[in-house]
Scaffold this active site. Structure first.
Site, PDB file in Angstrom:
ATOM      1  N   HIS A 231      10.950  23.413  16.818  1.00 29.17           N
ATOM      2  CA  HIS A 231      12.074  24.029  15.827  1.00 29.17           C
ATOM      3  C   HIS A 231      11.525  24.559  14.496  1.00 29.17           C
ATOM      4  CE1 HIS A 231      15.373  21.581  18.163  1.00 29.17           C
ATOM      5  NE2 HIS A 231      14.915  22.789  18.749  1.00 29.17           N
TER       6      HIS A 231
ATOM      7  N   VAL B  98      10.231  19.016  12.381  1.00 30.98           N
ATOM      8  CA  VAL B  98       9.606  19.903  11.618  1.00 30.98           C
ATOM      9  C   VAL B  98       8.827  19.589  10.545  1.00 30.98           C
ATOM     10  CG1 VAL B  98      11.667  21.706  11.952  1.00 30.98           C
ATOM     11  CG2 VAL B  98      11.673  19.855  10.076  1.00 30.98           C
ATOM     12  N   ASP B  99       8.610  17.977  10.285  1.00 29.83           N
ATOM     13  CA  ASP B  99       7.867  17.525   9.353  1.00 29.83           C
ATOM     14  C   ASP B  99       6.382  17.697   9.259  1.00 29.83           C
ATOM     15  OD1 ASP B  99       7.019  15.708  11.062  1.00 29.83           O
ATOM     16  OD2 ASP B  99       8.746  14.471  10.955  1.00 29.83           O
TER      17      ASP B  99
ATOM     18  N   TYR C 165      16.353  21.794   1.399  1.00 25.73           N
ATOM     19  CA  TYR C 165      15.134  21.933   2.330  1.00 25.73           C
ATOM     20  C   TYR C 165      13.997  21.494   1.399  1.00 25.73           C
ATOM     21  CZ  TYR C 165      17.000  23.148   6.692  1.00 25.73           C
ATOM     22  OH  TYR C 165      17.734  23.257   7.991  1.00 25.73           O
TER      23      TYR C 165
ATOM     24  N   SER D 149      17.616  12.156  20.920  1.00 28.03           N
ATOM     25  CA  SER D 149      19.079  12.130  21.612  1.00 28.03           C
ATOM     26  C   SER D 149      19.164  13.079  22.640  1.00 28.03           C
ATOM     27  CB  SER D 149      20.006  12.192  20.420  1.00 28.03           C
ATOM     28  OG  SER D 149      19.961  13.492  20.031  1.00 28.03           O
TER      29      SER D 149
ATOM     30  N   CYS E  27      10.390  43.595   2.457  1.00 26.22           N
ATOM     31  CA  CYS E  27      11.377  44.416   2.145  1.00 26.22           C
ATOM     32  C   CYS E  27      12.352  43.813   1.050  1.00 26.22           C
ATOM     33  CB  CYS E  27      12.032  44.233   3.534  1.00 26.22           C
ATOM     34  SG  CYS E  27      12.869  42.380   3.877  1.00 26.22           S
TER      35      CYS E  27
ATOM     36  N   GLY F 263      12.057   9.063  20.881  1.00 28.51           N
ATOM     37  CA  GLY F 263      12.884   9.320  19.607  1.00 28.51           C
ATOM     38  C   GLY F 263      13.686  10.489  19.515  1.00 28.51           C
TER      39      GLY F 263
HETATM   40  C1  BJW Z   1      14.159   6.054  17.575  1.00 22.97           C
HETATM   41  C2  BJW Z   1      13.903   5.168  16.378  1.00 22.97           C
HETATM   42  C3  BJW Z   1      12.555   4.787  16.530  1.00 22.97           C
HETATM   43  C4  BJW Z   1      15.620   6.196  16.059  1.00 22.97           C
HETATM   44  N1  BJW Z   1      11.671   5.016  17.546  1.00 22.97           N
HETATM   45  N2  BJW Z   1      13.513   6.313  18.664  1.00 22.97           N
HETATM   46  C5  BJW Z   1      25.224  23.703  25.192  1.00 22.97           C
HETATM   47  C6  BJW Z   1      26.378  23.182  24.877  1.00 22.97           C
HETATM   48  C7  BJW Z   1      26.834  23.155  23.618  1.00 22.97           C
HETATM   49  C8  BJW Z   1      25.926  23.615  22.456  1.00 22.97           C
HETATM   50  C9  BJW Z   1      24.891  24.265  22.816  1.00 22.97           C
HETATM   51  C10 BJW Z   1      24.465  24.357  24.300  1.00 22.97           C
HETATM   52  N3  BJW Z   1      23.260  24.924  24.237  1.00 22.97           N
HETATM   53  C11 BJW Z   1      22.959  25.149  23.075  1.00 22.97           C
HETATM   54  C12 BJW Z   1      23.885  24.918  22.415  1.00 22.97           C
HETATM   55  C13 BJW Z   1      23.785  25.179  20.800  1.00 22.97           C
HETATM   56  C14 BJW Z   1      22.909  24.155  20.209  1.00 22.97           C
HETATM   57  C15 BJW Z   1      22.933  22.851  20.607  1.00 22.97           C
HETATM   58  O1  BJW Z   1      22.312  22.434  21.365  1.00 22.97           O
HETATM   59  N4  BJW Z   1      23.958  22.096  20.069  1.00 22.97           N
HETATM   60  C16 BJW Z   1      24.107  20.463  20.729  1.00 22.97           C
HETATM   61  C17 BJW Z   1      24.079  19.913  19.388  1.00 22.97           C
HETATM   62  C18 BJW Z   1      25.232  20.442  21.346  1.00 22.97           C
HETATM   63  N5  BJW Z   1      21.451  24.796  20.191  1.00 22.97           N
HETATM   64  C19 BJW Z   1      21.244  25.745  19.404  1.00 22.97           C
HETATM   65  O2  BJW Z   1      21.903  26.419  18.561  1.00 22.97           O
HETATM   66  C20 BJW Z   1      19.813  26.209  19.563  1.00 22.97           C
HETATM   67  N6  BJW Z   1      19.750  27.655  19.740  1.00 22.97           N
HETATM   68  C21 BJW Z   1      20.259  28.380  20.693  1.00 22.97           C
HETATM   69  O3  BJW Z   1      20.919  27.812  21.703  1.00 22.97           O
HETATM   70  O4  BJW Z   1      20.139  29.648  20.601  1.00 22.97           O
HETATM   71  C22 BJW Z   1      20.915  30.546  21.397  1.00 22.97           C
HETATM   72  C23 BJW Z   1      20.417  31.990  21.385  1.00 22.97           C
HETATM   73  C24 BJW Z   1      19.795  32.476  22.454  1.00 22.97           C
HETATM   74  C25 BJW Z   1      19.335  33.576  22.080  1.00 22.97           C
HETATM   75  C26 BJW Z   1      19.530  34.540  20.975  1.00 22.97           C
HETATM   76  C27 BJW Z   1      20.202  33.770  20.014  1.00 22.97           C
HETATM   77  C28 BJW Z   1      20.628  32.488  20.118  1.00 22.97           C
HETATM   78  C29 BJW Z   1      18.827  26.061  18.316  1.00 22.97           C
HETATM   79  C30 BJW Z   1      19.140  24.365  18.046  1.00 22.97           C
HETATM   80  C31 BJW Z   1      18.108  24.275  16.696  1.00 22.97           C
HETATM   81  C32 BJW Z   1      18.412  22.752  16.246  1.00 22.97           C
HETATM   82  N7  BJW Z   1      17.915  22.779  14.912  1.00 22.97           N
HETATM   83  C33 BJW Z   1      17.874  21.462  14.457  1.00 22.97           C
HETATM   84  C34 BJW Z   1      17.590  21.588  12.869  1.00 22.97           C
HETATM   85  C35 BJW Z   1      16.205  21.947  12.671  1.00 22.97           C
HETATM   86  C36 BJW Z   1      15.741  22.385  11.147  1.00 22.97           C
HETATM   87  C37 BJW Z   1      16.084  21.287  10.092  1.00 22.97           C
HETATM   88  O5  BJW Z   1      15.369  20.035  10.362  1.00 22.97           O
HETATM   89  O6  BJW Z   1      17.009  21.201   9.294  1.00 22.97           O
HETATM   90  O7  BJW Z   1      16.736  20.721  14.872  1.00 22.97           O
HETATM   91  S1  BJW Z   1      19.134  20.446  14.382  1.00 22.97           S
HETATM   92  C38 BJW Z   1      18.520  18.947  14.708  1.00 22.97           C
HETATM   93  O8  BJW Z   1      18.491  18.444  16.126  1.00 22.97           O
HETATM   94  C39 BJW Z   1      16.877  19.284  14.620  1.00 22.97           C
HETATM   95  C40 BJW Z   1      16.083  18.388  15.813  1.00 22.97           C
HETATM   96  O9  BJW Z   1      15.046  18.909  15.890  1.00 22.97           O
HETATM   97  C41 BJW Z   1      17.255  18.515  16.811  1.00 22.97           C
HETATM   98  C42 BJW Z   1      17.009  17.323  17.750  1.00 22.97           C
HETATM   99  O10 BJW Z   1      17.317  16.104  17.326  1.00 22.97           O
HETATM  100  P1  BJW Z   1      16.684  14.834  17.672  1.00 22.97           P
HETATM  101  O11 BJW Z   1      15.039  14.949  17.175  1.00 22.97           O
HETATM  102  O12 BJW Z   1      16.874  14.503  19.039  1.00 22.97           O
HETATM  103  O13 BJW Z   1      17.379  13.545  16.654  1.00 22.97           O
HETATM  104  P2  BJW Z   1      18.469  12.830  16.862  1.00 22.97           P
HETATM  105  O14 BJW Z   1      19.055  12.198  15.329  1.00 22.97           O
HETATM  106  O15 BJW Z   1      19.570  13.777  17.466  1.00 22.97           O
HETATM  107  O16 BJW Z   1      18.046  11.537  17.673  1.00 22.97           O
HETATM  108  C43 BJW Z   1      17.213  10.595  16.996  1.00 22.97           C
HETATM  109  C44 BJW Z   1      16.891   9.964  18.142  1.00 22.97           C
HETATM  110  O17 BJW Z   1      15.920   8.697  17.724  1.00 22.97           O
HETATM  111  C45 BJW Z   1      18.138   8.846  18.652  1.00 22.97           C
HETATM  112  O18 BJW Z   1      18.412   8.728  20.126  1.00 22.97           O
HETATM  113  C46 BJW Z   1      17.591   7.223  17.999  1.00 22.97           C
HETATM  114  O19 BJW Z   1      18.209   6.437  18.950  1.00 22.97           O
HETATM  115  C47 BJW Z   1      16.265   7.350  17.957  1.00 22.97           C
HETATM  116  N8  BJW Z   1      15.683   6.741  17.103  1.00 22.97           N
HETATM  117  N9  BJW Z   1      14.601   5.518  15.513  1.00 22.97           N
HETATM  118  C48 BJW Z   1      12.345   5.748  18.772  1.00 22.97           C
HETATM  119  N10 BJW Z   1      12.093   4.035  15.461  1.00 22.97           N
HETATM  120 ZN    ZN Z   2      11.323  40.911   4.697  1.00 26.75          ZN
END
Ligand code: BJW
Ligand code: ZN
Length: 267
Positions: free
Chosen positions: A140, A124-125, A88, A211, A172, A209
């Site tokens: 996020h 997160v940037d 990170y 998925s 803590c 941008g």
């Molecule tokens: C361009 C481009 C250009 C390229 N121009 N486009 C249902 C089924 C299965 C699992 C789950 C479900 N519901 C929930 C889950 C679990 C999970 C989840 O969704 N998993 C899936 C993968 C299936 N979700 C969670 O765990 C969430 N929490 C949760 O559900 O909690 C339940 C709960 C409730 C109550 C109490 C306790 C718990 C939390 C999700 C957190 C996601 N975290 C991350 C990391 C953040 C920190 C870090 O950066 O390290 O967030 S993962 C990562 O994915 C990050 C992103 O914000 C997130 C989304 O990704 P994003 O932005 O869509 O990126 P990509 O790479 O996927 O796509 C990029 C796109 O850009 C592509 O389409 C390219 O084509 C395009 N692109 N260049 C325009 N120039």
């Molecule tokens: Zn603390």
């Protein structure tokens, strides 16, 4: 178009790939021009042109090279905090060195010219804020903040200077962690509620941008659609939302957004 051109508010040139689909672009521009309140829902692809890696793209995505279970879960953090902090801290430095691109700037300029645009970002940037957007919801969390892993107290001032953030929580004594949302963690209830209101209340949602695979964030465009809010998807690749969208622009964010946001609504 260059970031400079976007920043100066010049009208954007129409990118080459739209020459093949001028009607689609014109129709998308009409929709934007008719909407008094835009909601911009963004993912990692919007920062790709700033040099920040996406997550799920083959070869280049972070999850093709790094283990999400080890690096982006609380379990992974508790097992090896130094490893997670190293990753990170590296990503935080990259984000701090990166510059907002034409897409971030187009949104900020639209707002600066008096347009109403709410940004809901999964990123997160911090680049939307750095570009100058004022109404930004970071679903996020942020790479630029840290908090206690146990009691969630925000990190002390200067935490970024401490390699690995080994200084414990001032309240803590537990370790600090990045203030981002990891897999299996709940998003802020307040942020999610507000995002839902924006998604359903806006007049048009631009989905750029992402998925659209990660929930609950990916449910927001669905909620917008169900509430009758039209969607425009901007992504070089297909997404699960394409079938619901009024228009899908197969383009990069930094090409399409400056064109779409070049003019304010007519009313
Ligand atoms: C361009 C481009 C250009 C390229 N121009 N486009 C249902 C089924 C299965 C699992 C789950 C479900 N519901 C929930 C889950 C679990 C999970 C989840 O969704 N998993 C899936 C993968 C299936 N979700 C969670 O765990 C969430 N929490 C949760 O559900 O909690 C339940 C709960 C409730 C109550 C109490 C306790 C718990 C939390 C999700 C957190 C996601 N975290 C991350 C990391 C953040 C920190 C870090 O950066 O390290 O967030 S993962 C990562 O994915 C990050 C992103 O914000 C997130 C989304 O990704 P994003 O932005 O869509 O990126 P990509 O790479 O996927 O796509 C990029 C796109 O850009 C592509 O389409 C390219 O084509 C395009 N692109 N260049 C325009 N120039
Ligand atoms: Zn603390």
């Amino acid at each position: 178009m260059s970031a400079g051109a976007a920043a100066s508010g010049q009208l954007a040139a129409v990118p080459e790939q739209f020459a093949a689909a001028p009607e689609q672009l014109a129709a998308a521009r009409e929709l934007v021009a008719a909407a008094g309140w835009l909601v911009l829902f963004t993912g990692a692809g919007v920062s790709a042109e700033s040099g920040i890696a996406t997550f799920r793209e083959a070869q280049t995505g972070l999850w093709s090279r790094f283990d999400a279970q080890a690096l982006a879960t609380e379990e992974g953090f508790r097992k090896d905090p130094e490893l997670v902090w190293g990753w990170y801290a590296h990503r935080r430095r990259l984000a701090q060195q990166a510059q907002p691109n034409a897409a971030h700037l187009a949104a900020a300029q639209y707002e600066a010219r008096g347009g109403r645009i709410s940004v809901i970002t999964q990123n997160v940037d911090g680049l939307h804020r750095r570009a100058g957007s004022g109404d930004v919801l970071e679903l996020h969390g942020s790479l630029l903040r840290a908090r206690c892993v146990d009691c969630a107290t925000p990190a002390h001032d200067g935490w970024q200077d401490d390699p690995g953030a080994r200084v414990p929580c001032r309240r803590c004594g537990a370790p600090l962690r990045p203030d981002v949302v990891w897999f299996g963690e709940a998003l802020s209830e307040t942020a999610l509620q507000r995002a839902g209101q924006l998604a359903r209340g806006g007049e048009l949602m631009l989905v750029v941008g992402t998925s659209a695979l990660v929930y609950p964030a990916a449910g927001l465009p669905l909620a917008a659609h169900e509430a009758g809010v039209p969607l425009i998807v901007i992504n070089p690749e297909p997404t699960p939302l394409d079938a619901l969208a009024q228009h899908c622009l197969r383009a990069r964010a930094g090409e399409a957004l400056p064109v779409l946001l070049a003019e304010l609504p007519r009313r």
